[in-house]
Design an enzyme around this catalytic site. Sequence first.
Site, mmCIF file in Angstrom:
data_model
loop_
_atom_site.group_PDB
_atom_site.id
_atom_site.type_symbol
_atom_site.label_atom_id
_atom_site.label_comp_id
_atom_site.label_asym_id
_atom_site.label_seq_id
_atom_site.Cartn_x
_atom_site.Cartn_y
_atom_site.Cartn_z
ATOM 1 N N TYR A 136 0.825 -1.210 0.000
ATOM 2 C CA TYR A 136 0.000 0.000 0.000
ATOM 3 C C TYR A 136 0.860 1.262 0.000
ATOM 4 O O TYR A 136 0.651 2.182 -0.803
ATOM 5 C CB TYR A 136 -0.926 -0.016 1.230
ATOM 6 C CG TYR A 136 -1.700 1.266 1.411
ATOM 7 C CD1 TYR A 136 -2.877 1.493 0.721
ATOM 8 C CD2 TYR A 136 -1.240 2.270 2.267
ATOM 9 C CE1 TYR A 136 -3.582 2.678 0.872
ATOM 10 C CE2 TYR A 136 -1.932 3.451 2.423
ATOM 11 C CZ TYR A 136 -3.103 3.654 1.719
ATOM 12 O OH TYR A 136 -3.778 4.830 1.870
ATOM 13 N N ARG A 172 0.528 -6.414 13.193
ATOM 14 C CA ARG A 172 0.315 -6.785 11.788
ATOM 15 C C ARG A 172 1.570 -6.587 10.937
ATOM 16 O O ARG A 172 2.335 -5.638 11.164
ATOM 17 C CB ARG A 172 -0.857 -6.022 11.188
ATOM 18 C CG ARG A 172 -0.913 -4.577 11.454
ATOM 19 C CD ARG A 172 -1.925 -3.901 10.561
ATOM 20 N NE ARG A 172 -3.278 -3.979 11.064
ATOM 21 C CZ ARG A 172 -4.245 -3.163 10.678
ATOM 22 N NH1 ARG A 172 -4.009 -2.219 9.789
ATOM 23 N NH2 ARG A 172 -5.459 -3.286 11.155
ATOM 24 N N ARG A 207 0.038 7.300 15.945
ATOM 25 C CA ARG A 207 -0.513 7.841 14.704
ATOM 26 C C ARG A 207 -0.965 9.283 14.940
ATOM 27 O O ARG A 207 -1.334 9.655 16.060
ATOM 28 C CB ARG A 207 -1.737 7.029 14.238
ATOM 29 C CG ARG A 207 -1.429 5.625 13.746
ATOM 30 C CD ARG A 207 -0.608 5.609 12.470
ATOM 31 N NE ARG A 207 -0.503 4.262 11.916
ATOM 32 C CZ ARG A 207 0.383 3.348 12.307
ATOM 33 N NH1 ARG A 207 1.239 3.627 13.270
ATOM 34 N NH2 ARG A 207 0.405 2.155 11.744
HETATM 35 C C1 UD1 Z 1 -4.322 4.269 7.626
HETATM 36 C C2 UD1 Z 1 -5.314 4.160 6.494
HETATM 37 C C3 UD1 Z 1 -4.619 4.391 5.183
HETATM 38 C C4 UD1 Z 1 -3.908 5.740 5.244
HETATM 39 C C5 UD1 Z 1 -2.903 5.708 6.397
HETATM 40 C C6 UD1 Z 1 -2.170 7.025 6.576
HETATM 41 C C7 UD1 Z 1 -7.270 2.710 6.732
HETATM 42 C C8 UD1 Z 1 -7.804 1.332 6.665
HETATM 43 N N1 UD1 Z 1 -5.955 2.855 6.499
HETATM 44 O O1 UD1 Z 1 -3.393 3.174 7.613
HETATM 45 O O2 UD1 Z 1 -5.575 4.386 4.132
HETATM 46 O O3 UD1 Z 1 -3.270 5.994 4.047
HETATM 47 O O4 UD1 Z 1 -3.622 5.483 7.591
HETATM 48 O O5 UD1 Z 1 -1.240 6.901 7.595
HETATM 49 O O6 UD1 Z 1 -7.986 3.649 6.976
HETATM 50 N N2 UD1 Z 1 -4.917 -1.363 14.936
HETATM 51 C C9 UD1 Z 1 -5.222 -1.969 16.151
HETATM 52 N N3 UD1 Z 1 -6.399 -2.658 16.253
HETATM 53 C C10 UD1 Z 1 -7.286 -2.766 15.225
HETATM 54 C C11 UD1 Z 1 -6.978 -2.122 13.985
HETATM 55 C C12 UD1 Z 1 -5.789 -1.433 13.884
HETATM 56 O O7 UD1 Z 1 -4.439 -1.907 17.113
HETATM 57 O O8 UD1 Z 1 -8.331 -3.417 15.423
HETATM 58 C C13 UD1 Z 1 -3.645 -0.643 14.823
HETATM 59 C C14 UD1 Z 1 -2.802 -1.087 13.638
HETATM 60 O O9 UD1 Z 1 -2.000 -2.226 13.939
HETATM 61 C C15 UD1 Z 1 -1.942 0.155 13.390
HETATM 62 C C16 UD1 Z 1 -2.880 1.301 13.832
HETATM 63 O O10 UD1 Z 1 -3.910 0.718 14.600
HETATM 64 O O11 UD1 Z 1 -0.797 0.148 14.207
HETATM 65 C C17 UD1 Z 1 -3.501 2.047 12.672
HETATM 66 O O12 UD1 Z 1 -4.076 1.093 11.792
HETATM 67 P P1 UD1 Z 1 -5.092 1.557 10.638
HETATM 68 O O13 UD1 Z 1 -6.192 2.366 11.193
HETATM 69 O O14 UD1 Z 1 -5.443 0.361 9.824
HETATM 70 O O15 UD1 Z 1 -4.237 2.635 9.843
HETATM 71 P P2 UD1 Z 1 -2.869 2.639 9.007
HETATM 72 O O16 UD1 Z 1 -2.321 1.282 8.805
HETATM 73 O O17 UD1 Z 1 -2.004 3.661 9.676
#
Ligand code: UD1
Length: 302
Positions: free
Chosen positions: A141, A267, A208
């Site tokens: 991605y 992940r 983040r």
């Molecule tokens: C997200 C966006 C991506 C964007 C990027 C910019 C989504 C799906 N992805 O990716 O399009 O370009 O930000 O930085 O919107 N996590 C948990 N528990 C969960 C789900 C996630 O702990 O149930 C953690 C993940 O491991 C990660 C963090 O939360 O460390 C953020 O994950 P996620 O919201 O999927 O975002 P990005 O991978 O940063």
Amino acid sequence: MFDFDHALITGGAGFIGSHLGDRLVDDCAVTVYDDLSTGSRENIPDDAAFIHADVRDDEPLRDAVRAADVVFHEAAQVSVQRSVDNPETSHAVNIDPLLTILEAARDTDTRVVFASSAAIYGHLRSLPIDESHPKTPTSPYGLEKLTADHYCRLYHERYGVDAVALRYFNAYGPRQQGGVYSGVIGIFRDQARAGNDLTVEGDGTQTRDFVHIDDIVEANLLAAATEEAAGEAFNIGTGDSITIRELAETIRDVTDSDAEIVHVDSRPGDIDHSKANISKARDVLGFEPTYDVAAGLDAYLG
Ligand code: UD1
């Protein structure tokens, strides 16, 4: 500020695109281009025209770009995890359609605002991240978004296309989907409301920079309207970050939930830390975020 006659929004039935559409319908003609694979018809503003098509169909996409004077390209495969699970589809959705848009824009002087991502930077080398931070994506991605981001710059330099890349940090707000492939705030929201465990991946110390959808929309309007922005890329975040563990606790508090917070496997391809330096967007676009994460989550979920 917005003096375009006709805006095309790819992904206009989805989370970011539909908020943009709502904001623009009173100012200009709006066409939404969406295959409804993740977006939904109810999100499309009543006054917008709708093209129900996949961005990988190059003919309708090219025609739609030629009919518009600005394109907001929000359609994407947005999940880092899905790109790891299925890199070929993710590549096809996240790169080729942007190239189709840029090629069409060469003919018609259509301005292009592209949804790039903080994922292009990969693991943090220096904080906060400015636009010149090393770019070593850790997922398909991130690499796809980086390639498309470079295409915007290249098409400006070589062909004079007015393309701008907005490197979104982690967007959130109303209409963000839930489910395994969606952003963490949508997932924690649904878990907290249902009283289910909030699933923090890894030790939860990863950080983040969460940016509210209203601020993302504003950044798009500024990018479209600012002439010097052409050929440039801008970080769009708040300039601050929180850990995923803190996020889980805040969402649990704000939703008044008694759900537990549990830790599950981290992940593959996940980046550890992310926090934007937004000086360039401030200086060139006049961008100023209106929500920090506490105020934004309260407005959204409180
Ligand atoms: C997200 C966006 C991506 C964007 C990027 C910019 C989504 C799906 N992805 O990716 O399009 O370009 O930000 O930085 O919107 N996590 C948990 N528990 C969960 C789900 C996630 O702990 O149930 C953690 C993940 O491991 C990660 C963090 O939360 O460390 C953020 O994950 P996620 O919201 O999927 O975002 P990005 O991978 O940063």
